[in-house]
Design an enzyme around this catalytic site. Sequence first.
Site: not given
Ligand code: NAD
Length: 256
Positions: A37, A53-54, A80, A145, A149, A178, A180
């Site tokens: 992360d 960082d990815v 993720n 976005y 996806k 979700a 979050t």
């Molecule tokens: P979040 O923001 O709570 O967590 C994301 C994490 O990714 C954070 O810890 C952040 O530091 C890390 N991150 C961001 N950019 C990064 C990078 N360049 N390199 C490494 N780490 C990085 O988000 P979440 O809601 O848990 O989402 C996680 C995944 O789920 C994402 O891929 C998102 O697209 C997907 N998603 C989320 C939802 C939603 O509604 N929350 C719905 C569908 C899909």
Amino acid sequence: MSDFEGLVAIVTGGASGIGLATAIQLQGRGAEVAVLDVDPSGLPEGVLGVKADVTDDAEVKAAVDTVNERFGRLDVVVNNAGISAVGDVTDNSDQEWLHVLNVNVVGMVRVARHAVPHLRRSPCAAIVNTCSIVAWAGMEKRTLYSASKGAVYALTLAMAADHLREGIRVNCVAPGTADTPWVDRLLGRTADPEGERAALNARQPMGRMVSADEVAFAIAYLASPLSSASVGTVLGVDGGMHGLRLRPASQQGSRY
Ligand code: NAD
């Protein structure tokens, strides 16, 4: 359950939300877990945090190598890490497009690129990508976005085909909205966060947002050695958002 006993898993974006819930789920089921992360702080005891960082190929390679050196193997990768983007097709600059695609799509490619040589040595290797309901359902103000996806969906199928015969299963989950920190941040930028939260809950046929734990459970299902025939699948975790067409709750009276 202890289906991940003896296995090693990487979870990207595992310091928050869905990734954190997944790290906890996999650890609880016996895995050694490493979180990659940009800010790997605040992780549960026993989870290895690696700052990466990815979007940075050298950092990703070093992080994957660190995990392999520390644990001597790699079995599961949960791709993720992702970021949001808001706007219609007129709103986001080229720079924003390239950045979001770089994190959400090429980021998964970088992690997989460096993980696959290690995964090839696992007897039960699995990659799970975090896709989204927006890959199939048009949502307002989510052009960039959604495109990212949709690419994750196609990437998952192509990777699944390429790596099946070498024993690496590739699948993805497609969460609905979700609850979050990601959603908290989006709502925090609106004039009426509580009203917006109610609207997001109402948009889901089951009447509430999906929880991070519910998505983590689906990710763990796909990653588990017990799911050895699941490959190239997209597992919806969306409270019915993709497939169901319910009448509004206020019009439930008559049945015919
Ligand atoms: P979040 O923001 O709570 O967590 C994301 C994490 O990714 C954070 O810890 C952040 O530091 C890390 N991150 C961001 N950019 C990064 C990078 N360049 N390199 C490494 N780490 C990085 O988000 P979440 O809601 O848990 O989402 C996680 C995944 O789920 C994402 O891929 C998102 O697209 C997907 N998603 C989320 C939802 C939603 O509604 N929350 C719905 C569908 C899909």
